[in-house]
Design a protein around this motif. Structure first.
Motif, PDB file in Angstrom:
ATOM      1  N   THR A  35       0.843  -1.204   0.000  1.00  0.00           N
ATOM      2  CA  THR A  35       0.000   0.000   0.000  1.00  0.00           C
ATOM      3  C   THR A  35       0.873   1.248   0.000  1.00  0.00           C
ATOM      4  O   THR A  35       0.944   1.972  -0.996  1.00  0.00           O
ATOM      5  N   TYR A  37       4.664   2.911   2.267  1.00  0.00           N
ATOM      6  CA  TYR A  37       5.740   2.526   3.189  1.00  0.00           C
ATOM      7  C   TYR A  37       5.262   2.716   4.637  1.00  0.00           C
ATOM      8  O   TYR A  37       4.488   3.638   4.928  1.00  0.00           O
ATOM      9  N   PRO A  63      -4.561   5.863  16.678  1.00  0.00           N
ATOM     10  CA  PRO A  63      -4.002   4.524  16.908  1.00  0.00           C
ATOM     11  C   PRO A  63      -3.234   3.970  15.706  1.00  0.00           C
ATOM     12  O   PRO A  63      -3.409   4.417  14.580  1.00  0.00           O
ATOM     13  N   ILE A  65      -1.698   0.670  13.243  1.00  0.00           N
ATOM     14  CA  ILE A  65      -2.064  -0.644  12.712  1.00  0.00           C
ATOM     15  C   ILE A  65      -0.975  -1.647  13.091  1.00  0.00           C
ATOM     16  O   ILE A  65       0.216  -1.361  12.960  1.00  0.00           O
ATOM     17  N   THR A  97      -7.216  -3.875   6.488  1.00  0.00           N
ATOM     18  CA  THR A  97      -6.957  -3.888   7.934  1.00  0.00           C
ATOM     19  C   THR A  97      -8.270  -4.140   8.651  1.00  0.00           C
ATOM     20  O   THR A  97      -9.291  -3.543   8.306  1.00  0.00           O
ATOM     21  N   LEU A 114      -8.132   2.902  22.868  1.00  0.00           N
ATOM     22  CA  LEU A 114      -9.366   2.239  22.428  1.00  0.00           C
ATOM     23  C   LEU A 114      -9.314   0.781  22.893  1.00  0.00           C
ATOM     24  O   LEU A 114      -8.237   0.231  23.123  1.00  0.00           O
ATOM     25  N   ARG A 120      -3.382  -6.084  10.302  1.00  0.00           N
ATOM     26  CA  ARG A 120      -3.295  -6.318   8.857  1.00  0.00           C
ATOM     27  C   ARG A 120      -2.129  -7.236   8.537  1.00  0.00           C
ATOM     28  O   ARG A 120      -1.062  -7.130   9.151  1.00  0.00           O
ATOM     29  N   PRO A 141       2.428   3.008  11.260  1.00  0.00           N
ATOM     30  CA  PRO A 141       1.636   3.951  10.473  1.00  0.00           C
ATOM     31  C   PRO A 141       2.371   4.192   9.165  1.00  0.00           C
ATOM     32  O   PRO A 141       3.461   3.649   8.948  1.00  0.00           O
ATOM     33  N   VAL A 182      -9.699   0.146   5.888  1.00  0.00           N
ATOM     34  CA  VAL A 182      -9.861  -0.208   7.304  1.00  0.00           C
ATOM     35  C   VAL A 182     -11.320  -0.582   7.517  1.00  0.00           C
ATOM     36  O   VAL A 182     -12.226   0.196   7.196  1.00  0.00           O
ATOM     37  N   MET A 231      -9.001   9.641  10.592  1.00  0.00           N
ATOM     38  CA  MET A 231      -9.735  10.249   9.487  1.00  0.00           C
ATOM     39  C   MET A 231     -10.104  11.707   9.757  1.00  0.00           C
ATOM     40  O   MET A 231     -10.572  12.404   8.877  1.00  0.00           O
TER      41      MET A 231
HETATM   42  O1  TXA Z   1      -1.859   0.605   4.304  1.00  0.00           O
HETATM   43  C1  TXA Z   1      -1.774   0.908   5.488  1.00  0.00           C
HETATM   44  O2  TXA Z   1      -2.683   0.713   6.278  1.00  0.00           O
HETATM   45  C2  TXA Z   1      -0.462   1.553   5.948  1.00  0.00           C
HETATM   46  C3  TXA Z   1       0.657   0.527   5.831  1.00  0.00           C
HETATM   47  C4  TXA Z   1       1.945   0.983   6.423  1.00  0.00           C
HETATM   48  O3  TXA Z   1       0.244  -0.690   6.377  1.00  0.00           O
HETATM   49  N1  TXA Z   1      -0.587   2.057   7.272  1.00  0.00           N
HETATM   50  C5  TXA Z   1      -1.340   3.152   7.573  1.00  0.00           C
HETATM   51  O4  TXA Z   1      -1.320   3.526   8.885  1.00  0.00           O
HETATM   52  O5  TXA Z   1      -1.985   3.757   6.747  1.00  0.00           O
HETATM   53  P1  TXA Z   1      -1.836   4.952   9.403  1.00  0.00           P
HETATM   54  O6  TXA Z   1      -1.397   5.004  10.808  1.00  0.00           O
HETATM   55  O7  TXA Z   1      -1.371   6.007   8.519  1.00  0.00           O
HETATM   56  O8  TXA Z   1      -3.385   4.813   9.386  1.00  0.00           O
HETATM   57  C6  TXA Z   1      -4.041   3.979  10.315  1.00  0.00           C
HETATM   58  C7  TXA Z   1      -5.517   4.232  10.280  1.00  0.00           C
HETATM   59  C8  TXA Z   1      -5.852   5.542  10.958  1.00  0.00           C
HETATM   60  O9  TXA Z   1      -6.894   6.185  10.241  1.00  0.00           O
HETATM   61  C9  TXA Z   1      -6.314   5.067  12.333  1.00  0.00           C
HETATM   62  O10 TXA Z   1      -7.178   5.980  12.939  1.00  0.00           O
HETATM   63  C10 TXA Z   1      -7.000   3.756  11.995  1.00  0.00           C
HETATM   64  O11 TXA Z   1      -6.175   3.192  11.011  1.00  0.00           O
HETATM   65  N2  TXA Z   1      -7.058   2.865  13.171  1.00  0.00           N
HETATM   66  C11 TXA Z   1      -6.038   2.262  13.803  1.00  0.00           C
HETATM   67  N3  TXA Z   1      -6.497   1.562  14.871  1.00  0.00           N
HETATM   68  C12 TXA Z   1      -7.830   1.727  14.903  1.00  0.00           C
HETATM   69  C13 TXA Z   1      -8.875   1.253  15.764  1.00  0.00           C
HETATM   70  N4  TXA Z   1      -8.629   0.482  16.814  1.00  0.00           N
HETATM   71  N5  TXA Z   1     -10.147   1.640  15.491  1.00  0.00           N
HETATM   72  C14 TXA Z   1     -10.418   2.410  14.420  1.00  0.00           C
HETATM   73  N6  TXA Z   1      -9.473   2.891  13.573  1.00  0.00           N
HETATM   74  C15 TXA Z   1      -8.203   2.556  13.808  1.00  0.00           C
END
Ligand code: TXA
Ligand code: MG
Length: 347
Positions: A35, A37, A63, A65, A97, A114, A120, A141, A182, A231
């Motif tokens: 997706t 880095y 949070p 992933i 995810t 949370l 993922r 992230p 997600v 978001m």
């Molecule tokens: O493709 C991807 O998902 C990439 C690659 C590196 O795997 N990672 C990524 O992570 O985009 P990040 O941190 O940029 O985005 C994570 C998203 C955020 O919108 C966050 O709020 C949501 O996932 N998220 C994480 N844990 C959550 C939870 N327990 N409940 C709801 N949303 C969550």
């Protein structure tokens, strides 16, 4: 901090093992996924994950992933619903995810307090080897400075994180170029919290009933809190102010040409996010085609790189053509609208 940069592919086992050692010791490693880095640390170590937030300048209420290389995720979750299993079987490893009820093994810092955790399994082979050699799940992230477009090439991560992480590995451009879908599946109810390459239609094709979190479709307001905390932030943002022009494409081109002229008379440069079908219709400005409208997958893969290129050229204003918000178009327009702070003109 001295950052080691290794150009690797899936056969670079020695280098990937060295990166895994960094993770084991509580350090930070930037690594490729299909997706975007990721900026990784040992997901079971609160101390290691704290460094992720510092390096990115990420708000603590957003949070992370957790990335795994094994289908057995029972250690990290309290409960895996039948529908969650169905998604794993059909789409893992891959760009989706799943948000599940968390176990106590995952530190609260990772999930921003949370009681759910996002998990993922990436399909990128370097990513999976890294997780396997580290022997722990990796919280990651996107590997950009918070607020900037997500990184789809190793150069993007070097621009953002050189000197802030222990190691950067990779080389290939990311296949999908947009962050994973997600999807929350705490019980049997399936809700998309962030659109991505695995679309609503694809989830429905395996027999699921799928809701879309309403905050995806429109500008977040104070009363409507997105379930995916990330978001709510301005995101993916280029430096210049950006406007998306939707509606009939001929009209959009005319409108943007008018803006190019208007800005030029003020000594300003307009960047245009165009497509193969329209790129020759613009008169002046700095034109970048994100690809053909017939190949949305390639447009998704080029989008963030294009936004970063506008930054490099230092355009004063960006006008972007819009796309239909169905299928992959929903994810593309979701990221574009955030980049444009929901500045959309419909003609
Ligand atoms: O493709 C991807 O998902 C990439 C690659 C590196 O795997 N990672 C990524 O992570 O985009 P990040 O941190 O940029 O985005 C994570 C998203 C955020 O919108 C966050 O709020 C949501 O996932 N998220 C994480 N844990 C959550 C939870 N327990 N409940 C709801 N949303 C969550
Ligand atoms: Mg991100």
């Amino acid at each position: 901090m001295n950052t080691k940069v290794y150009y690797v592919d899936e056969h670079s086992d020695e280098k990937i093992k060295e990166a895994a050692e960094v993770i084991k010791k509580g350090g930070l490693v930037v690594f490729p996924t299909e997706t975007v880095y990721g900026l990784g640390a040992n997901a079971l170590s609160e101390e290691a994950c704290r460094k992720i937030f510092e390096a990115k300048g990420r708000p603590q209420d957003n949070p992370l992933i957790v990335h795994v290389a094994d289908f057995d995720i029972s250690e990290y979750t309290e409960y895996i619903s039948e529908n969650a299993k169905k998604i794993m079987e059909n789409f893992w490893p891959g760009p989706i995810t799943i948000v599940l009820k968390k176990s106590t093994k995952i530190p609260m810092l990772v999930t921003a307090n949370l009681d759910s955790v996002a998990i993922r399994m990436p399909s990128n082979k370097v990513a999976r080897k890294l997780i396997e050699y580290a022997g722990v799940p990796i919280a990651a992230p996107s590997a950009n400075i918070s607020g900037r477009p997500s990184p789809t090439t190793i150069e993007h991560t070097i621009d953002d994180l050189m000197g802030k992480v222990d190691m950067i590995i990779g080389g290939d451009k990311c296949e999908f170029g947009l962050e994973s879908t997600v999807v929350e599946v705490l019980d049997e109810k399936v809700t998309i919290l962030r659109p991505g390459a695995i679309t609503k239609d694809m989830l429905e094709e395996i027999g699921l009933k799928v809701d879309i979190d309403p905050t995806i479709l429109k500008k977040p307001d104070e009363n409507l809190k997105p379930k995916s905390p990330g978001m709510k932030y301005r995101h993916y943002a280029p430096k210049a102010e950006m406007t998306i022009v939707t509606g009939r494409i001929e009209r959009a081109v005319d409108y943007i040409n008018m803006k190019i002229d208007e800005m030029k008379s003020k000594g300003k440069l307009v960047g245009v996010l165009a497509t193969d079908e329209t790129k020759d219709l613009y008169k002046g400005g700095y034109i970048i085609s994100v690809g053909s409208r017939k190949k949305l997958g390639l447009i998704a893969a080029n989008l963030f790189d294009t936004l970063r290129e506008f930054d490099k050229i230092d355009v004063d204003y960006i006008y972007a053509e819009g796309f239909e918000e169905d299928g992959l178009g929903l994810a593309i327009m979701n990221r574009m609208k955030k980049a444009a702070s929901y500045n959309v003109i419909n003609l």
